[in-house]
Design a protein around this motif. Structure first.
Motif, PDB file in Angstrom:
ATOM      1  N   LEU A   1      -1.225  -0.444  -8.958  1.00  0.00           N
ATOM      2  CA  LEU A   1      -2.678  -0.425  -9.025  1.00  0.00           C
ATOM      3  C   LEU A   1      -3.085   1.028  -8.823  1.00  0.00           C
ATOM      4  N   ILE A   2      -3.815   1.563  -9.794  1.00  0.00           N
ATOM      5  CA  ILE A   2      -4.200   2.971  -9.815  1.00  0.00           C
ATOM      6  C   ILE A   2      -5.688   3.076  -9.497  1.00  0.00           C
ATOM      7  N   ASN A   3      -6.051   4.056  -8.668  1.00  0.00           N
ATOM      8  CA  ASN A   3      -7.456   4.311  -8.352  1.00  0.00           C
ATOM      9  C   ASN A   3      -8.082   5.033  -9.549  1.00  0.00           C
ATOM     10  N   LYS A   4      -9.197   4.505 -10.045  1.00  0.00           N
ATOM     11  CA  LYS A   4      -9.838   5.072 -11.236  1.00  0.00           C
ATOM     12  C   LYS A   4     -10.331   6.498 -11.021  1.00  0.00           C
ATOM     13  N   SER A   5     -10.872   6.794  -9.854  1.00  0.00           N
ATOM     14  CA  SER A   5     -11.460   8.118  -9.641  1.00  0.00           C
ATOM     15  C   SER A   5     -10.398   9.201  -9.366  1.00  0.00           C
ATOM     16  N   THR A   6      -9.331   8.864  -8.673  1.00  0.00           N
ATOM     17  CA  THR A   6      -8.302   9.878  -8.358  1.00  0.00           C
ATOM     18  C   THR A   6      -7.119   9.812  -9.322  1.00  0.00           C
ATOM     19  N   VAL A   7      -6.989   8.708 -10.057  1.00  0.00           N
ATOM     20  CA  VAL A   7      -5.877   8.442 -10.969  1.00  0.00           C
ATOM     21  C   VAL A   7      -4.541   8.548 -10.226  1.00  0.00           C
ATOM     22  N   LYS A   8      -4.535   8.102  -8.984  1.00  0.00           N
ATOM     23  CA  LYS A   8      -3.313   8.042  -8.170  1.00  0.00           C
ATOM     24  C   LYS A   8      -2.976   6.583  -7.889  1.00  0.00           C
ATOM     25  N   ALA A   9      -1.682   6.314  -7.775  1.00  0.00           N
ATOM     26  CA  ALA A   9      -1.228   4.957  -7.442  1.00  0.00           C
ATOM     27  C   ALA A   9      -1.556   4.671  -5.977  1.00  0.00           C
ATOM     28  N   TRP A  10      -2.271   3.573  -5.759  1.00  0.00           N
ATOM     29  CA  TRP A  10      -2.615   3.169  -4.399  1.00  0.00           C
ATOM     30  C   TRP A  10      -1.750   2.008  -3.924  1.00  0.00           C
ATOM     31  N   TYR A  11      -1.295   1.169  -4.850  1.00  0.00           N
ATOM     32  CA  TYR A  11      -0.485   0.000  -4.485  1.00  0.00           C
ATOM     33  C   TYR A  11       0.666  -0.149  -5.471  1.00  0.00           C
ATOM     34  N   ARG A  12       1.812  -0.490  -4.938  1.00  0.00           N
ATOM     35  CA  ARG A  12       2.983  -0.887  -5.741  1.00  0.00           C
ATOM     36  C   ARG A  12       2.977  -2.405  -5.728  1.00  0.00           C
ATOM     37  N   LEU A  13       3.062  -3.023  -6.885  1.00  0.00           N
ATOM     38  CA  LEU A  13       3.048  -4.475  -6.998  1.00  0.00           C
ATOM     39  C   LEU A  13       4.471  -4.980  -7.181  1.00  0.00           C
ATOM     40  N   LYS A  14       4.849  -5.970  -6.372  1.00  0.00           N
ATOM     41  CA  LYS A  14       6.195  -6.539  -6.449  1.00  0.00           C
ATOM     42  C   LYS A  14       6.100  -8.055  -6.375  1.00  0.00           C
ATOM     43  N   GLU A  15       7.081  -8.711  -6.997  1.00  0.00           N
ATOM     44  CA  GLU A  15       7.138 -10.168  -6.926  1.00  0.00           C
ATOM     45  C   GLU A  15       7.709 -10.632  -5.593  1.00  0.00           C
ATOM     46  N   SER A  16       8.603  -9.818  -5.011  1.00  0.00           N
ATOM     47  CA  SER A  16       9.169 -10.153  -3.697  1.00  0.00           C
ATOM     48  C   SER A  16       9.614  -8.884  -2.993  1.00  0.00           C
TER      49      SER A  16
ATOM     50  N   PRO B   1       0.824  -1.208   0.000  1.00  0.00           N
ATOM     51  CA  PRO B   1       0.000   0.000   0.000  1.00  0.00           C
ATOM     52  C   PRO B   1       0.862   1.263   0.000  1.00  0.00           C
ATOM     53  N   LEU B   2       0.465   2.219  -0.828  1.00  0.00           N
ATOM     54  CA  LEU B   2       1.114   3.528  -0.869  1.00  0.00           C
ATOM     55  C   LEU B   2       0.276   4.499  -0.035  1.00  0.00           C
ATOM     56  N   SER B   3       0.704   5.724   0.108  1.00  0.00           N
ATOM     57  CA  SER B   3       0.046   6.703   0.996  1.00  0.00           C
ATOM     58  C   SER B   3      -1.472   6.763   0.881  1.00  0.00           C
ATOM     59  N   PRO B   4      -2.062   6.845  -0.327  1.00  0.00           N
ATOM     60  CA  PRO B   4      -3.529   6.942  -0.392  1.00  0.00           C
ATOM     61  C   PRO B   4      -4.254   5.715   0.177  1.00  0.00           C
ATOM     62  N   ALA B   5      -3.576   4.576   0.227  1.00  0.00           N
ATOM     63  CA  ALA B   5      -4.210   3.346   0.714  1.00  0.00           C
ATOM     64  C   ALA B   5      -3.892   3.085   2.181  1.00  0.00           C
ATOM     65  N   LYS B   6      -3.310   4.100   2.867  1.00  0.00           N
ATOM     66  CA  LYS B   6      -2.956   3.944   4.282  1.00  0.00           C
ATOM     67  C   LYS B   6      -3.690   4.969   5.137  1.00  0.00           C
ATOM     68  N   THR B   7      -3.848   4.620   6.397  1.00  0.00           N
ATOM     69  CA  THR B   7      -4.409   5.554   7.375  1.00  0.00           C
ATOM     70  C   THR B   7      -3.311   6.539   7.785  1.00  0.00           C
ATOM     71  N   PRO B   8      -3.640   7.613   8.508  1.00  0.00           N
ATOM     72  CA  PRO B   8      -2.591   8.528   8.979  1.00  0.00           C
ATOM     73  C   PRO B   8      -1.532   7.838   9.854  1.00  0.00           C
ATOM     74  N   ALA B   9      -1.892   6.718  10.490  1.00  0.00           N
ATOM     75  CA  ALA B   9      -0.929   5.975  11.323  1.00  0.00           C
ATOM     76  C   ALA B   9      -0.025   5.088  10.484  1.00  0.00           C
ATOM     77  N   GLY B  10      -0.264   5.026   9.150  1.00  0.00           N
ATOM     78  CA  GLY B  10       0.574   4.213   8.281  1.00  0.00           C
ATOM     79  C   GLY B  10       0.105   2.778   8.128  1.00  0.00           C
TER      80      GLY B  10
ATOM     81  N   ASP C   1     -13.487  -3.232  -8.813  1.00  0.00           N
ATOM     82  CA  ASP C   1     -13.078  -2.594 -10.074  1.00  0.00           C
ATOM     83  C   ASP C   1     -12.729  -1.115  -9.906  1.00  0.00           C
ATOM     84  N   GLN C   2     -12.500  -0.654  -8.680  1.00  0.00           N
ATOM     85  CA  GLN C   2     -12.098   0.742  -8.457  1.00  0.00           C
ATOM     86  C   GLN C   2     -10.628   0.974  -8.817  1.00  0.00           C
ATOM     87  N   LEU C   3      -9.887  -0.111  -8.989  1.00  0.00           N
ATOM     88  CA  LEU C   3      -8.460  -0.019  -9.296  1.00  0.00           C
ATOM     89  C   LEU C   3      -8.179  -0.642 -10.658  1.00  0.00           C
ATOM     90  N   PHE C   4      -7.138  -0.135 -11.322  1.00  0.00           N
ATOM     91  CA  PHE C   4      -6.702  -0.773 -12.561  1.00  0.00           C
ATOM     92  C   PHE C   4      -5.185  -0.933 -12.537  1.00  0.00           C
TER      93      PHE C   4
END
Length: 195
Positions: free
Chosen positions: A145-160, A111-120, A132-135
């Motif tokens: 993974l980008i949020n469709k409505s804000t067009v901001k990255a919410w998640y970074r995807l990694k293999e490890s 999870p990146l900043s938009p997908a976290k609470t203020p406590a992280g 389907d809110q993310l693409f």
């Protein structure tokens, strides 16, 4: 240094202590050391750089005393279940470090900043709950993974992901174990030698 004692003096000291007196003193010492090792581990947790976000890992730190036929000992542990009954799977990983690898053909969603609470803390258990809110989007060879409505990255995807070791149990146990021999000698002197 203790002065020499005759066998009779030693026997008299044991009699004064009474049945189980030495064992009771050892148990009290071990209980005090158990409390100390818990405190040391919690302090090491704070200074290790681990963040106290939900408090689950921090709250799971506990120590105990084992009394068996072979002797008496201390232990400190972390993990188990949180207050909601969910397993704290990352306790060992934080202590020892290691690599977390996604299942074949899948990604870990960080999870990146938009997908976290203020406590992280992650707002959602999984990006799947957002439906389907993310693409999916690739940028510079990195998957997001980008949020469709804000067009901001919410998640970074990694293999490890590699997590560096941030010991919080070992330092406290080591510090207490280094003091233990002196404490035990003091108890033995009081109980047996009468010093």
């Amino acid at each position: 240094m203790a002065k020499s004692r005759t066998l009779q003096q030693f026997s008299d000291d044991l009699s004064k202590e009474g049945a189980g007196g030495l064992e009771q003193r050892l148990r009290r010492l071990m209980q005090a050391l158990k409390t100390d090792v818990e405190s040391q581990a919690k302090q090491a947790y704070i200074t290790s750089g681990l963040r106290k976000r939900t408090g689950a890992l921090f709250g799971s730190i506990s120590g105990g005393v084992l009394a068996e036929a072979e002797g008496i000992g201390l232990f400190v542990k972390a993990g188990g279940l949180d207050r909601h009954g969910q397993p704290i799977r990352y306790a060992r990983l934080q202590e020892e470090g290691g690599t977390v690898t996604a299942k074949r053909g899948r990604y870990l969603a960080i999870p990146l900043s938009p997908a976290k609470t203020p406590a992280g803390v992650a707002r959602y258990d999984s990006p799947r709950v957002l439906g389907d809110q993310l693409f999916f989007h690739m940028k510079g060879g990195k998957a997001y993974l980008i949020n469709k409505s804000t067009v901001k990255a919410w998640y970074r995807l990694k293999e490890s992901v590699t997590i560096k070791a941030r010991p919080y149990l070992r330092p406290g146990l080591k510090e207490v174990s280094q003091r233990m021999p002196d404490d035990l000698r003091r108890i033995v002197k009081l109980s047996i030698v009468g010093m």
